[in-house]
Design an enzyme around this catalytic site. Structure first.
Site, short mmCIF file in Angstrom:
data_model
loop_
_atom_site.label_atom_id
_atom_site.label_comp_id
_atom_site.label_asym_id
_atom_site.label_seq_id
_atom_site.Cartn_x
_atom_site.Cartn_y
_atom_site.Cartn_z
N GLU A 166 157.78 70.75 69.17
CA GLU A 166 158.92 69.85 68.91
C GLU A 166 160.02 70.57 68.11
O GLU A 166 161.18 70.20 68.16
CB GLU A 166 158.47 68.60 68.15
CG GLU A 166 157.68 67.62 69.00
CD GLU A 166 158.52 66.84 70.02
OE1 GLU A 166 159.64 66.43 69.70
OE2 GLU A 166 158.03 66.65 71.16
N TYR A 211 152.78 61.53 67.36
CA TYR A 211 151.90 60.36 67.31
C TYR A 211 150.47 60.77 66.93
O TYR A 211 149.69 59.96 66.49
CB TYR A 211 151.82 59.69 68.68
CG TYR A 211 152.98 58.80 69.07
CD1 TYR A 211 154.19 58.79 68.37
CD2 TYR A 211 152.85 57.96 70.17
CE1 TYR A 211 155.23 57.96 68.77
CE2 TYR A 211 153.89 57.13 70.56
CZ TYR A 211 155.08 57.13 69.87
OH TYR A 211 156.10 56.31 70.27
N GLY A 212 150.17 62.05 67.15
CA GLY A 212 148.78 62.53 67.08
C GLY A 212 148.09 62.31 65.76
O GLY A 212 146.86 62.24 65.71
N ASP A 240 156.61 59.48 76.67
CA ASP A 240 155.85 60.34 75.74
C ASP A 240 156.44 60.19 74.35
O ASP A 240 157.58 59.72 74.18
CB ASP A 240 155.92 61.82 76.17
CG ASP A 240 155.10 62.72 75.25
OD1 ASP A 240 153.96 62.35 74.90
OD2 ASP A 240 155.60 63.78 74.85
N SER A 241 155.68 60.63 73.35
CA SER A 241 156.18 60.59 71.98
C SER A 241 157.35 61.56 71.80
O SER A 241 158.12 61.41 70.86
CB SER A 241 155.06 60.98 71.02
OG SER A 241 154.67 62.32 71.27
N CYS A 290 146.74 67.44 75.85
CA CYS A 290 147.99 66.97 75.22
C CYS A 290 149.12 67.50 76.09
O CYS A 290 149.14 68.68 76.45
CB CYS A 290 148.11 67.51 73.80
SG CYS A 290 149.73 67.17 73.05
N THR A 291 150.05 66.62 76.42
CA THR A 291 151.09 67.00 77.39
C THR A 291 152.09 68.00 76.82
O THR A 291 152.87 68.58 77.57
CB THR A 291 151.82 65.75 77.92
OG1 THR A 291 152.37 65.03 76.81
CG2 THR A 291 150.85 64.87 78.68
N HIS A 292 152.07 68.21 75.51
CA HIS A 292 152.92 69.25 74.92
C HIS A 292 152.38 70.66 75.18
O HIS A 292 153.12 71.63 75.14
CB HIS A 292 153.03 69.09 73.40
CG HIS A 292 153.98 68.02 72.95
ND1 HIS A 292 153.77 66.68 73.15
CD2 HIS A 292 155.16 68.10 72.26
CE1 HIS A 292 154.76 65.99 72.63
NE2 HIS A 292 155.62 66.82 72.08
N CYS A 317 151.28 60.82 77.83
CA CYS A 317 150.92 61.16 76.45
C CYS A 317 149.45 60.82 76.27
O CYS A 317 149.05 59.66 76.48
CB CYS A 317 151.78 60.32 75.50
SG CYS A 317 151.36 60.48 73.77
N ASN A 318 148.64 61.81 75.95
CA ASN A 318 147.21 61.57 75.79
C ASN A 318 146.91 60.68 74.60
O ASN A 318 146.01 59.85 74.64
CB ASN A 318 146.47 62.90 75.61
CG ASN A 318 146.47 63.70 76.88
OD1 ASN A 318 145.54 63.63 77.67
ND2 ASN A 318 147.52 64.46 77.13
N THR A 319 147.69 60.87 73.53
CA THR A 319 147.44 60.09 72.32
C THR A 319 147.66 58.60 72.60
O THR A 319 146.84 57.75 72.22
CB THR A 319 148.36 60.58 71.19
OG1 THR A 319 148.28 62.00 71.13
CG2 THR A 319 147.98 59.99 69.86
N1 DGL Z 1 152.21 64.69 74.02
C1 DGL Z 1 151.32 63.83 73.36
C2 DGL Z 1 149.92 63.89 73.85
O1 DGL Z 1 149.72 64.17 75.03
C3 DGL Z 1 151.56 63.41 71.96
C4 DGL Z 1 151.62 64.40 70.93
C5 DGL Z 1 151.98 63.79 69.60
O2 DGL Z 1 152.94 63.04 69.52
O3 DGL Z 1 151.26 64.07 68.65
O4 DGL Z 1 149.00 63.64 73.12
#
Ligand code: DGL
Length: 279
Positions: free
Chosen positions: A164, A48-49, A16-17, A198-200, A79-81
């Site tokens: 974060e 990363y988003g 993940d990011s 988003c996994t966050h 990570c979805n992004t």
């Molecule tokens: N956790 C990530 C996701 O699922 C990335 C979030 C990010 O880095 O912006 O999209």
């Protein structure tokens, strides 16, 4: 010159990011405790988003390459992004040259596969990063399986930075949690199911539940991804044999180790040790 990748069995890589992938890792480890795992968080370059397609692809490819070099045969983009912006390119452009027997899997497909069993109104909302929403990956994947489902998305650009920066439980976070939920629901009053794409975001779940109307089902991805991985390993014994089974997990970050230890320990409710690496 092309580097020789290790051929002996190795851990499953989870990337993940930042910290978000830990929400997926913990569900995967619960469902599949016997395997070994490597978690890699690119915390130095998160989020990363808001980054371009090219940059997310470049960073994701670097992470996948590193995990392959560390002995992984199977990598989950938790990570979805990265799943939205890089998975297809890595699978079609890079894997055939790197090693066609290795696999990289994402988190979007496993999340949408069962969505028709959750929504009754067949109006679904998606909360995700700006990159994931802009990629249209959720509507595209949902419509491949269920063309009649209406999908609306809302980008939540501040949620990842809040997580974060250890503000998931902060008072100021309430404002932004409520804002994006209200903006999504205002787009379609028939939405009865909201995907946290988003996994966050599961790290914000107590606040999300506070502001999500009770008649709406909130879908987090962790268990869906874990079930899908279990099924994948069952259907692919040749890959299962390449995954070591010692029940261990090692953690790597591109940021300072002490920062990762502090945050990851809070998110996982246990002390972890971590090593810093460069991608
Ligand atoms: N956790 C990530 C996701 O699922 C990335 C979030 C990010 O880095 O912006 O999209």
């Amino acid at each position: 010159m092309k580097q020789q990748l290790p051929t002996t069995p190795g851990p499953i890589g989870v990337f993940d990011s930042g910290y978000g992938g830990l929400t997926i890792l913990s569900k995967i480890r619960k469902a599949l405790p016997q395997y070994d795992y490597i978690y890699l968080g690119d915390n130095a370059r998160t989020p990363y988003g808001t980054r371009s397609f090219e940059i997310v692809y470049e960073f994701t490819l670097q992470a996948v390459t590193k995990l392959f070099e560390m002995g992984c045969h199977l990598v989950i983009l938790a990570c979805n992004t990265a799943s939205a912006k890089a998975l297809r390119s890595v699978q079609t452009n890079d894997l055939p040259n790197m090693d066609p027997t290795r696999r990289v899997l994402g988190v979007i497909r496993p999340t949408v596969e069962c969505i028709d069993t959750i929504t009754s109104s067949r109006h679904v909302g998606v909360l995700a990063t700006a990159g994931t929403i802009k990629s249209e990956s959720y509507p595209l994947e949902i419509h491949k399986l269920f063309p009649d489902i209406r999908v609306h998305g809302e980008a939540c650009p501040l949620w990842v930075p809040l997580v974060e920066n250890n503000e998931a439980e902060g008072d100021g976070t309430d404002y932004f949690v409520r804002k994006y939920i209200d903006e999504l629901l205002a787009k379609d009053e028939l939405i009865d199911t909201v995907i946290l794409g988003c996994t966050h975001y599961p790290l914000l779940l107590p606040k999300i539940q506070k502001y999500m109307p009770e008649n709406i089902t909130t879908v987090a991805q962790g268990e869906l991804v874990a079930d899908s991985l279990k099924d994948y390993l069952h259907r692919h014994p040749e890959m299962d044999r390449k995954c070591t089974k010692g029940g261990n997990c090692t953690y790597y970050t591109t940021e300072a180790e002490d920062k990762f230890i502090e945050s990851a320990s809070t998110f996982l409710n246990q002390e972890v040790s971590v090593q810093r690496i460069e991608l």
